[in-house]
Design an enzyme around this catalytic site. Structure first.
Site, PDB file in Angstrom:
ATOM      1  N   THR A 197      64.229  73.065 -12.541  1.00  0.00           N
ATOM      2  CA  THR A 197      65.510  73.170 -11.847  1.00  0.00           C
ATOM      3  C   THR A 197      66.349  74.326 -12.373  1.00  0.00           C
ATOM      4  O   THR A 197      66.443  74.533 -13.581  1.00  0.00           O
ATOM      5  CB  THR A 197      66.286  71.852 -12.049  1.00  0.00           C
ATOM      6  OG1 THR A 197      65.560  70.852 -11.347  1.00  0.00           O
ATOM      7  CG2 THR A 197      67.696  71.929 -11.511  1.00  0.00           C
ATOM      8  N   ARG A 225      63.169  60.568  -2.568  1.00  0.00           N
ATOM      9  CA  ARG A 225      63.793  60.468  -3.895  1.00  0.00           C
ATOM     10  C   ARG A 225      64.768  61.644  -4.105  1.00  0.00           C
ATOM     11  O   ARG A 225      64.473  62.782  -3.810  1.00  0.00           O
ATOM     12  CB  ARG A 225      62.702  60.485  -4.964  1.00  0.00           C
ATOM     13  CG  ARG A 225      63.219  60.493  -6.413  1.00  0.00           C
ATOM     14  CD  ARG A 225      63.274  61.882  -6.969  1.00  0.00           C
ATOM     15  NE  ARG A 225      63.594  61.882  -8.397  1.00  0.00           N
ATOM     16  CZ  ARG A 225      63.941  62.964  -9.087  1.00  0.00           C
ATOM     17  NH1 ARG A 225      64.012  64.129  -8.497  1.00  0.00           N
ATOM     18  NH2 ARG A 225      64.211  62.891 -10.363  1.00  0.00           N
ATOM     19  N   VAL A 226      65.936  61.333  -4.614  1.00  0.00           N
ATOM     20  CA  VAL A 226      66.902  62.377  -4.967  1.00  0.00           C
ATOM     21  C   VAL A 226      67.170  62.290  -6.465  1.00  0.00           C
ATOM     22  O   VAL A 226      67.394  61.197  -6.995  1.00  0.00           O
ATOM     23  CB  VAL A 226      68.225  62.202  -4.182  1.00  0.00           C
ATOM     24  CG1 VAL A 226      69.278  63.186  -4.660  1.00  0.00           C
ATOM     25  CG2 VAL A 226      67.981  62.384  -2.681  1.00  0.00           C
ATOM     26  N   ASP A 228      69.056  64.154 -10.095  1.00  0.00           N
ATOM     27  CA  ASP A 228      70.419  64.412 -10.568  1.00  0.00           C
ATOM     28  C   ASP A 228      71.022  65.692  -9.990  1.00  0.00           C
ATOM     29  O   ASP A 228      72.241  65.824  -9.881  1.00  0.00           O
ATOM     30  CB  ASP A 228      70.420  64.536 -12.103  1.00  0.00           C
ATOM     31  CG  ASP A 228      69.456  65.629 -12.589  1.00  0.00           C
ATOM     32  OD1 ASP A 228      68.385  65.800 -11.950  1.00  0.00           O
ATOM     33  OD2 ASP A 228      69.760  66.297 -13.578  1.00  0.00           O
ATOM     34  N   GLY A 249      65.589  68.195 -16.113  1.00  0.00           N
ATOM     35  CA  GLY A 249      64.790  67.132 -16.703  1.00  0.00           C
ATOM     36  C   GLY A 249      64.727  65.937 -15.774  1.00  0.00           C
ATOM     37  O   GLY A 249      64.962  66.070 -14.573  1.00  0.00           O
TER      38      GLY A 249
HETATM   39  N1  ASP Z   1      66.329  67.327 -12.673  1.00  0.00           N
HETATM   40  C1  ASP Z   1      65.387  67.538 -11.609  1.00  0.00           C
HETATM   41  C2  ASP Z   1      65.183  66.258 -10.857  1.00  0.00           C
HETATM   42  O1  ASP Z   1      65.171  65.199 -11.464  1.00  0.00           O
HETATM   43  C3  ASP Z   1      64.053  67.992 -12.065  1.00  0.00           C
HETATM   44  C4  ASP Z   1      64.022  69.202 -12.895  1.00  0.00           C
HETATM   45  O2  ASP Z   1      64.896  69.435 -13.703  1.00  0.00           O
HETATM   46  O3  ASP Z   1      63.070  69.962 -12.755  1.00  0.00           O
HETATM   47  O4  ASP Z   1      64.970  66.327  -9.673  1.00  0.00           O
END
Ligand code: ASP
Length: 337
Positions: A197, A225-226, A228, A249
């Site tokens: 992300t 799914r969503v 953060d 994360g």
């Molecule tokens: N935080 C993002 C999510 O949970 C994933 C990521 O950081 O790559 O969708």
């Protein structure tokens, strides 16, 4: 607890903080932009074209995020990894110095979710639009639909994932624990993790802050799914008086603690960005120390003074920094060795 007791505790807390404000970390002259991961270097460079001219932090955030959404063989945007059904769904949000914010989640086939999020903020009375509704809003606001094609890298990773997970649509795959649990990061054979992300935080010459996040979310997630990332207070929070924070994360863990809002609140209490991030990470780890060993979450923060810092559960989280004098990748400290 009665009011008198509460006031006594509050005043003790304030005294303790004024004695030990825990402010000490790297401060940079404005303007400044920081962003998650090493891919943030290119994103910062794009954002810098706005900041160096005295432009607004919000514009820098959008330009920076667009630059990575444009890359087809990358980690966010339509080139990102798909969900378990092979569909790329995008999440993004943006927040400015006035606490205006906008977000989209689970949106398909639109190249620049960050710009749609900005339109939600500026052209609608709402904060978050999802799925088909987000796409419809994007089309109504001049965005066009892109063909549904996975990038080469994403297609290869998906094919590989299908094999390893023996995936069949009728099987309840979320109940399996292929690589550490349905909500744990997917660890690939080479030790890398499926978190990419892009979270950006910027302060312009005027000292105003804005932030943005753009992502295709956790790879091979359940459709719908969503995480953060598009959730204000979880993946991003900006308080122009105090500071701003973003995360990367396992989104579920960040949502559970309203992660970036918590980080900003810790900064309000006097913690440096790094220590504020550490305290938020500790909140996750202390909930379940065993589970934490299978998780990665990293927070990144900037204070109103231009101090910056990060903290993660595990090794591997880095962030990119750009100022007039510095252009570098900084390794985050972490809790679990
Ligand atoms: N935080 C993002 C999510 O949970 C994933 C990521 O950081 O790559 O969708």
């Amino acid at each position: 607890m009665n009011r008198k007791h509460f006031l006594k505790i509050s005043s003790l807390g304030l005294t303790a903080l004024s004695v030990n404000p825990q402010r000490s970390f790297a401060a940079a002259d404005k303007p400044i932009v920081i962003s998650t991961w090493d891919s943030g270097m290119a994103v910062n460079a794009a954002a810098w074209t706005i900041l160096e001219k005295g432009g607004r932090a919000l514009d820098a955030i959008e330009v920076g995020a667009i630059s990575i959404e444009n890359k087809i063989d990358c980690c966010v945007g339509l080139g990102g990894y798909p969900d378990r059904d092979g569909i790329v769904t995008l999440d993004a949000c943006i927040m400015d110095e006035h606490s205006n914010c906008g977000a989209v989640a689970g949106m398909e086939d639109i190249k620049h979710p960050i710009s749609v999020a900005r339109k939600v903020m500026e052209n609608s009375p709402h904060v978050l639009l999802v799925g088909n509704g987000a796409q419809q809003f994007a089309l109504e606001n001049g965005f066009s639909k892109e063909p549904k094609v996975l990038s080469k890298d994403a297609q290869n990773a998906y094919n590989d994932w299908l094999k390893k997970n023996n995936y069949k649509p009728e099987i309840n795959i979320e109940n399996k624990k292929p690589f550490g649990g349905p909500f744990a990061p997917v660890f690939f054979d080479d030790g890398t993790v499926n978190h990419d992300t892009m979270g950006l935080l910027a302060m312009d010459k005027k000292g105003n802050m804005s932030g943005g996040v753009t992502t295709s979310g956790m790879a091979f997630k359940v459709h719908g799914r969503v995480g953060d990332s598009p959730v204000i207070g979880a993946g991003l929070f900006v308080d122009n008086e105090i500071g701003c924070a973003t995360s990367s994360g396992v989104g579920e863990e960040v949502i559970r603690i309203c992660g970036t809002h918590l980080v900003v609140e810790f900064m309000r209490q006097g913690y440096s960005p790094e220590n504020a991030c550490r305290k938020a990470v500790e909140r996750i780890v202390n909930r379940d120390k065993e589970k934490a060993k299978t998780l990665q979450v990293g927070f990144l923060a900037m204070s109103k003074k231009g101090e910056h810092g990060a903290y993660a559960i595990q090794k591997g989280f880095v962030y990119s920094l750009k100022t007039a004098d510095e252009n570098k990748i900084i390794k985050s400290k972490y809790i679990i060795e």
